[in-house]
Design an enzyme around this catalytic site. Structure first.
Site, PDB file in Angstrom:
ATOM      1  CE  LYS A 199      11.202 107.858 -41.485  1.00 11.05           C
ATOM      2  NZ  LYS A 199      12.448 107.249 -41.024  1.00 11.05           N
ATOM      3  NE  ARG A 209      10.057 100.585 -43.490  1.00 10.49           N
ATOM      4  CZ  ARG A 209       8.830 100.917 -43.111  1.00 10.49           C
ATOM      5  NH1 ARG A 209       7.847 100.046 -43.225  1.00 10.49           N
ATOM      6  NH2 ARG A 209       8.588 102.116 -42.592  1.00 10.49           N
ATOM      7  CE  LYS A 221       9.910 101.366 -39.156  1.00 12.69           C
ATOM      8  NZ  LYS A 221      11.245 101.892 -39.561  1.00 12.69           N
ATOM      9  CD  GLU A 237       6.371 115.751 -34.989  1.00 14.96           C
ATOM     10  OE1 GLU A 237       7.444 116.092 -34.469  1.00 14.96           O
ATOM     11  OE2 GLU A 237       5.728 114.746 -34.632  1.00 14.96           O
ATOM     12  CE  LYS A 252      12.618 108.664 -45.098  1.00 16.04           C
ATOM     13  NZ  LYS A 252      13.492 108.009 -44.169  1.00 16.04           N
ATOM     14  CE1 TYR A 317      18.916 105.524 -51.178  1.00 21.84           C
ATOM     15  CE2 TYR A 317      16.731 106.473 -51.548  1.00 21.84           C
ATOM     16  CZ  TYR A 317      17.644 105.859 -50.715  1.00 21.84           C
ATOM     17  OH  TYR A 317      17.309 105.587 -49.417  1.00 21.84           O
TER      18      TYR A 317
HETATM   19  C1  PBG Z   1      13.955 104.736 -40.594  1.00 21.77           C
HETATM   20  C2  PBG Z   1      14.308 105.170 -41.978  1.00 21.77           C
HETATM   21  C3  PBG Z   1      13.485 105.013 -43.095  1.00 21.77           C
HETATM   22  C4  PBG Z   1      14.161 105.486 -44.206  1.00 21.77           C
HETATM   23  C5  PBG Z   1      15.370 105.983 -43.740  1.00 21.77           C
HETATM   24  N1  PBG Z   1      15.460 105.767 -42.353  1.00 21.77           N
HETATM   25  C6  PBG Z   1      12.099 104.568 -43.238  1.00 21.77           C
HETATM   26  C7  PBG Z   1      11.580 103.463 -42.453  1.00 21.77           C
HETATM   27  O1  PBG Z   1      11.995 102.313 -42.638  1.00 21.77           O
HETATM   28  O2  PBG Z   1      10.691 103.723 -41.648  1.00 21.77           O
HETATM   29  C8  PBG Z   1      13.615 105.428 -45.608  1.00 21.77           C
HETATM   30  C9  PBG Z   1      14.437 105.950 -46.709  1.00 21.77           C
HETATM   31  C10 PBG Z   1      13.995 105.522 -48.059  1.00 21.77           C
HETATM   32  O3  PBG Z   1      12.925 104.901 -48.261  1.00 21.77           O
HETATM   33  O4  PBG Z   1      14.739 105.815 -48.989  1.00 21.77           O
HETATM   34  N2  PBG Z   1      14.760 105.166 -39.566  1.00 21.77           N
END
Ligand code: PBG
Length: 327
Positions: A199, A209, A221, A237, A252, A317
């Protein structure tokens, strides 16, 4: 003039039926997993502004949506909570509250649509007043080992409420092993783990977000999510997560990381998922709404691109729309 061309690749594209016969990859609705955002209340639908077509839904409407997805042969959903600020604290204690919105919704889905696989998210960010996936120290550092017991508790509480697959999206070291051990200890040996293994620290998560109001309050992050410049590290990983017990691994975001999907799929002993994230959805949707691209064709081309790169499963989505088109 007589032209002699011994080999003519166009012969294999000569008609629809020949093209069907020689097609190397395919997309089916069982490849798709739909992310859903749940909010509190009854009959509530809040559009996510940066993701046209995607709404935050209250539990009753989420259940309705799940019925519809299951009828469209989408086999699984992944659930995220959009919580009021008053539900958030530094240790994300709401994340293992079995009476809370998330767990109530999970039980409601499993009761109404038992055949649908429900994947739950494990990470602190939707529940954290700091907006980080881990515990934040006074110095502003993300403390790996203090986060792990919280993740384990979250996972077990979700399993108790019917989660079929647990998906840790936090990128803490050692979390897959700790979660596996905690699940087994409580008797949840059949509950799987889909690890967000590779990720990346990506700007493509922006609309997500917005949807959860989960952006970090301070800093970024980058001490836990991966550097977009790295691919060898993704293999490390993935290898670790499989050793720790992951049943499936994930890359991702998707589109800017097709080479990572390819590299991971070549070494992975378990199915590989890709998360076609919120920012990717937003870009294609926006251009489609503007009439600048043919939305349906671009989406289908994107999906087959993930399959060709080596993905077995696609979190997207677009899942509901794609499953509708496939039908
Ligand atoms: C974090 C999390 C994120 C997404 C899902 N779980 C990213 C983040 O805010 O760091 C992103 C999914 C998306 O952008 O569709 N636990």
């Amino acid at each position: 003039m007589k032209i002699s061309i011994p080999i003519r690749p166009r012969r294999n594209r000569v008609s629809e039926s020949v093209r069907d016969m020689v097609r190397e990859h395919s997309l089916k609705s069982s490849d798709l997993i739909m992310p859903l955002f749940v909010i509190d209340g009854q009959n509530q639908r809040q559009p996510v502004e940066s993701m046209p077509g995607i709404d935050r839904l209250s539990t009753d409407l989420i259940v309705e949506k799940c019925r519809k997805l299951f009828d469209l042969s989408v086999p699984a959903v992944v659930l995220f909570p959009a919580l009021e600020e008053s539900c958030k604290d530094p240790l994300a204690s709401e994340s293992y509250n079995e009476k809370g919105l998330y767990h109530r919704t999970l039980r409601a889905i499993k009761e109404a649509v038992p055949g649908l696989t429900v994947i739950t998210d494990v990470a602190m960010d939707p529940y954290s007043s700091d907006g980080h996936d881990g515990v934040v120290s006074e110095q502003g550092k993300i403390v790996n080992d203090q986060t792990l017991p919280i993740l384990a508790k979250m996972a077990v509480s979700q399993a108790k409420c019917g989660a079929d697959i647990i998906a840790p999206s936090d990128m803490m070291d050692g979390r897959v092993g700790i979660i596996r051990e905690a699940l087994d200890e409580e008797g949840f040996t059949d509950v799987g783990i889909l690890a967000y293994s590779a990720k990346y620290a990506s700007a493509y998560y922006g609309p997500f977000r917005d949807a959860l109001d989960s952006a970090p309050k301070h800093g970024d992050k980058k001490t836990y999510q991966m550097d977009p410049a790295n691919v060898r590290e993704a293999i490390r990983e993935v290898t670790l997560d499989i050793e720790e017990g992951a049943d499936m691994v994930m890359v991702k975001p998707g589109l800017p990381y097709l080479d990572v999907i390819r590299a991971v799929s070549e070494i992975s002993e378990v199915p590989v998922a890709v998360y076609n994230v919120s920012g990717e959805y937003a870009m294609i949707k926006a251009a489609g709404l503007k009439g600048w691209i043919d939305y349906q064709q671009v989406v289908m081309e994107t999906m087959i691109g993930f399959k060709r790169a080596g993905a077995d499963l696609i979190l997207t989505y677009h899942a509901e729309e794609v499953a509708g088109w496939l039908k």
